[in-house]
Design a protein around this motif. Structure first.
Motif, mmCIF file in Angstrom:
data_model
loop_
_atom_site.group_PDB
_atom_site.id
_atom_site.type_symbol
_atom_site.label_atom_id
_atom_site.label_comp_id
_atom_site.label_asym_id
_atom_site.label_seq_id
_atom_site.Cartn_x
_atom_site.Cartn_y
_atom_site.Cartn_z
ATOM 1 N N ASP A 101 0.834 -1.207 0.000
ATOM 2 C CA ASP A 101 0.000 0.000 0.000
ATOM 3 C C ASP A 101 0.869 1.256 0.000
ATOM 4 O O ASP A 101 0.590 2.220 -0.737
ATOM 5 C CB ASP A 101 -0.916 -0.002 1.226
ATOM 6 N N VAL A 102 1.917 1.258 0.832
ATOM 7 C CA VAL A 102 2.808 2.418 0.876
ATOM 8 C C VAL A 102 3.557 2.559 -0.448
ATOM 9 O O VAL A 102 3.742 3.674 -0.955
ATOM 10 C CB VAL A 102 3.803 2.297 2.048
ATOM 11 N N LEU A 103 3.975 1.437 -1.014
ATOM 12 C CA LEU A 103 4.689 1.468 -2.292
ATOM 13 C C LEU A 103 3.817 2.071 -3.382
ATOM 14 O O LEU A 103 4.292 2.888 -4.196
ATOM 15 C CB LEU A 103 5.117 0.047 -2.673
ATOM 16 N N GLU A 104 2.542 1.700 -3.417
ATOM 17 C CA GLU A 104 1.626 2.252 -4.410
ATOM 18 C C GLU A 104 1.436 3.746 -4.191
ATOM 19 O O GLU A 104 1.321 4.514 -5.145
ATOM 20 C CB GLU A 104 0.281 1.526 -4.356
ATOM 21 N N ASN A 105 1.406 4.160 -2.925
ATOM 22 C CA ASN A 105 1.285 5.596 -2.646
ATOM 23 C C ASN A 105 2.522 6.341 -3.130
ATOM 24 O O ASN A 105 2.419 7.440 -3.693
ATOM 25 C CB ASN A 105 1.088 5.829 -1.152
ATOM 26 N N LEU A 106 3.690 5.749 -2.930
ATOM 27 C CA LEU A 106 4.936 6.379 -3.388
ATOM 28 C C LEU A 106 4.937 6.581 -4.902
ATOM 29 O O LEU A 106 5.454 7.590 -5.400
ATOM 30 C CB LEU A 106 6.134 5.519 -2.984
ATOM 31 N N ARG A 107 4.370 5.644 -5.620
ATOM 32 C CA ARG A 107 4.336 5.752 -7.085
ATOM 33 C C ARG A 107 3.518 6.966 -7.542
ATOM 34 O O ARG A 107 3.675 7.449 -8.659
ATOM 35 C CB ARG A 107 3.754 4.483 -7.704
ATOM 36 N N LYS A 108 2.627 7.443 -6.688
ATOM 37 C CA LYS A 108 1.787 8.591 -7.039
ATOM 38 C C LYS A 108 2.487 9.921 -6.769
ATOM 39 O O LYS A 108 1.994 10.964 -7.172
ATOM 40 C CB LYS A 108 0.483 8.535 -6.237
ATOM 41 N N ILE A 109 3.630 9.866 -6.073
ATOM 42 C CA ILE A 109 4.344 11.101 -5.730
ATOM 43 C C ILE A 109 5.345 11.406 -6.842
ATOM 44 O O ILE A 109 6.267 10.625 -7.084
ATOM 45 C CB ILE A 109 5.075 10.952 -4.380
#
Length: 218
Positions: A101-109
């Motif tokens: 979940d955190v990795l997917e959020n990082l991809r949005k940054i």
């Protein structure tokens, strides 16, 4: 105290100090909040908590560290630092669903591209049994010139699983050329030589790995 940290009581004075806030802005740790003093205090507290959590991690008190980073991540999911520290802690605690979940959020940054996120994707895939996917992730990262400690160890351990022992040895030797005290690399070499029935080489490398663990506990 340790690491030059202030007591919790002292921290309250820091949060309310206009001079401390001004210094944080000038040093680039936080953005200038303008006239919003409440926002300034919140940002200063977050920065202090970030430093405290990093200290906890350095002291290997990961339970204390992860509680703080989970709060910081909830407050500001756009801060790359909060994301990457929480991601590493989730991997440490083998919480792979949360890590994804955190990795997917990082991809949005937008500014997170420099982090070589495939490296972390590979670690998650490997631990979830997706060996082929993990290997491809690590090879992609290696091709990009990623110099992070452990990348060749990750590839080498997968090669051992595939019975590609000569290729594994090459990867562990690359790791040692970059990080000469990697006990994981010596362990990988020992295992590889053991499978190739080169028993003396296996023993030498396994003993070196044990010695490094004893003298420099991970």
């Amino acid at each position: 105290g340790d690491f030059g940290m202030h007591s919790p009581l002292d921290m309250e004075d820091i949060y309310s100090s206009a001079e401390a806030l001004k210094q944080l802005v000038e040093l680039g740790y936080i953005e200038d909040p303008g006239e919003d003093k409440n926002l300034a205090a919140e940002r200063a507290k977050d920065e202090a908590d970030y430093c405290l959590a990093k200290c906890y991690s350095a002291r290997k008190d990961f339970d204390a560290s992860i509680k703080i980073f989970e709060r910081l991540y909830t407050v500001n999911k756009g801060d790359i630092r909060f994301n990457i520290e929480l991601l590493k802690l989730y991997l440490h605690f083998q919480k792979y669903s949360e890590a994804k979940d955190v990795l997917e959020n990082l991809r949005k940054i937008p500014d997170a591209g420099f982090l070589h996120l495939e490296y972390y994707e590979g670690i998650i895939a490997y631990n979830e049994g997706e060996v082929d996917k993990a290997l491809q992730c690590f090879l992609n990262v290696e091709k990009e010139g990623h110099k992070s400690q452990g990348i060749h160890n990750q590839i080498g351990m997968i090669y051992i699983q595939l019975n590609w022992f000569e290729e594994a040895i090459s990867e562990f030797e690359k790791e040692l050329a970059m990080h000469k005290d990697s006990f994981q690399a010596y362990y990988g070499l020992g295992v590889s030589y053991l499978y190739l029935e080169l028993l003396e080489d296996a023993a030498d490398n396994l003993l070196t790995s044990i010695g490094l663990i004893y003298n420099f506990p991970p």
